[in-house]
Design an enzyme around this catalytic site. Structure first.
Site: not given
Ligand SMILES: C[C@H](CCC(=O)NCCS(=O)(=O)O)[C@H]1CC[C@H]2[C@@H]3[C@H](O)C[C@@H]4C[C@H](O)CC[C@]4(C)[C@H]3C[C@H](O)[C@]12C
Length: 325
Positions: A2, A16, A79
């Site tokens: 990400c 994002r 993450n």
């Protein structure tokens, strides 16, 4: 993987890319000011700032992936598998479950400085949302409408809150190491390079874009960090809202993951499921999806933010082609 970015263009834009191999059924979710927010180890908030973002709703609780509030603060969870470490509940600390961090900050902070204050003496507690939904290994970027941002990482060393001078976050490694890696690319430029290698020799600049020749282009998190920082730092400022949000999505697209390029298992590929970007001053949440390039928008101020129940918008995932003949 990400990538999250804050971009200043008069107003500030925050959002994002959500990269994963499977869609989790997220929606645009508004948490109005008077919806009661319960926390596992902290006092209930009966009234708070209104929130809009991408989430799944379970047991009437908004599990936000990322979002912004009506005061112009944004936060995204990315993450951080490996370094992320959450601790048992600790006496005398503000114990926040990892899935509570987004609402905890957005419900109460009107700036990054206030978010930092909320994080003093905090402990990210290893509490699962449910038997079936375990805590995800994440780190977070928090930003506000002034363009300020911080990175929040909980590792075995404890909780670290770093000032984020570039306004970018991806995944591993830990944030200080991302900045060290970024130093390797400081000569990357939109302009042609100077021939300092052999100044007395004519070396042809045989292509446009020569100054960005050493920019990394991989799907990995270090490459995306560098590329997104370069794209953001040199993004033009638009003349109006449409130009600005268009520019914002171009920044995110510079690190978008096309299907088929990032194999995470046999025949399974991570890809950019959605990209979102919000105007932090105006409270407008924009998004696109892998299958729908059109920019969609939900304006939080068009809803009754003084209400008590979640407001949800299904994702508009259908490609719309404007046939011209
Ligand atoms: C997987 C998402 C992060 C995307 C990302 O960084 N991908 C990179 C993968 S990798 O580095 O290449 O391995 C994260 C972001 C927010 C997360 C969700 C939010 O934290 C909300 C809840 C929290 C619950 O504890 C778990 C489910 C969950 C619904 C999370 C599922 C998943 O971990 C999400 C969706």
């Amino acid at each position: 993987m990400c990538t999250s970015v804050i971009y200043q263009a008069g107003d500030s834009y925050f959002g994002r890319n959500l990269d994963l191999e499977v869609s989790l059924g997220q929606q645009v979710v508004i948490t109005p000011r008077d919806m009661v927010l319960n926390f596992r180890e902290l006092p209930t908030l009966e009234h708070h700032y209104a929130i809009i973002g991408m989430a799944i709703v379970r047991d009437n609780y908004p599990l936000y992936f990322d979002g912004i509030n009506e005061k112009g603060v944004g936060i995204a969870g990315l993450n951080f598998d490996g370094p992320a470490h959450y601790f048992p509940v600790q006496e005398g600390k503000k114990n926040i479950a990892s899935f509570e961090l987004v609402p905890y900050i957005l419900a109460q902070a009107s700036s990054v400085a206030e978010a930092k204050e909320l994080l003093t003496n905090a402990n990210i507690a290893n509490i699962n949302f449910s038997e079936k939904m375990h805590a995800a290994p994440l780190h977070w970027i928090v930003a506000d409408k002034t363009g300020a941002s911080i990175t929040v990482e909980s590792t075995t060393a404890g909780l670290n809150v770093y000032d984020n001078p570039v306004g970018v976050l991806t995944n591993n490694p830990q944030f200080p190491d991302q900045l060290v890696n970024l130093s390797n690319y400081q000569s990357v430029s939109p302009a042609d390079p100077q021939n300092t290698l052999a100044p007395d020799t004519t070396l042809p600049v045989y292509s446009r874009g020569f100054g960005s020749r050493f920019l990394p282009g991989g799907m990995d998190s270090e490459s995306r960090f560098v590329k997104a920082a370069f794209a953001k730092m040199h993004a033009p400022v638009g003349n109006n809202e449409v130009e600005n949000i268009t520019n914002y999505f171009h920044i995110l697209q510079s690190v978008e993951q096309q299907k088929g390029l990032d194999e995470v298992g046999p025949n399974t590929y991570e890809y950019t499921i959605y990209s979102d970007g919000s105007n932090l001053s105006k409270g407008i949440f924009y998004y696109r999806t892998y299958d729908n390039n059109q920019i969609n928008a939900v304006d939080m101020h068009k809803e009754n933010l003084a209400s008590t129940t979640l407001i949800t918008y299904p994702i508009n995932d259908q490609q719309k082609i404007e046939y011209q003949n």
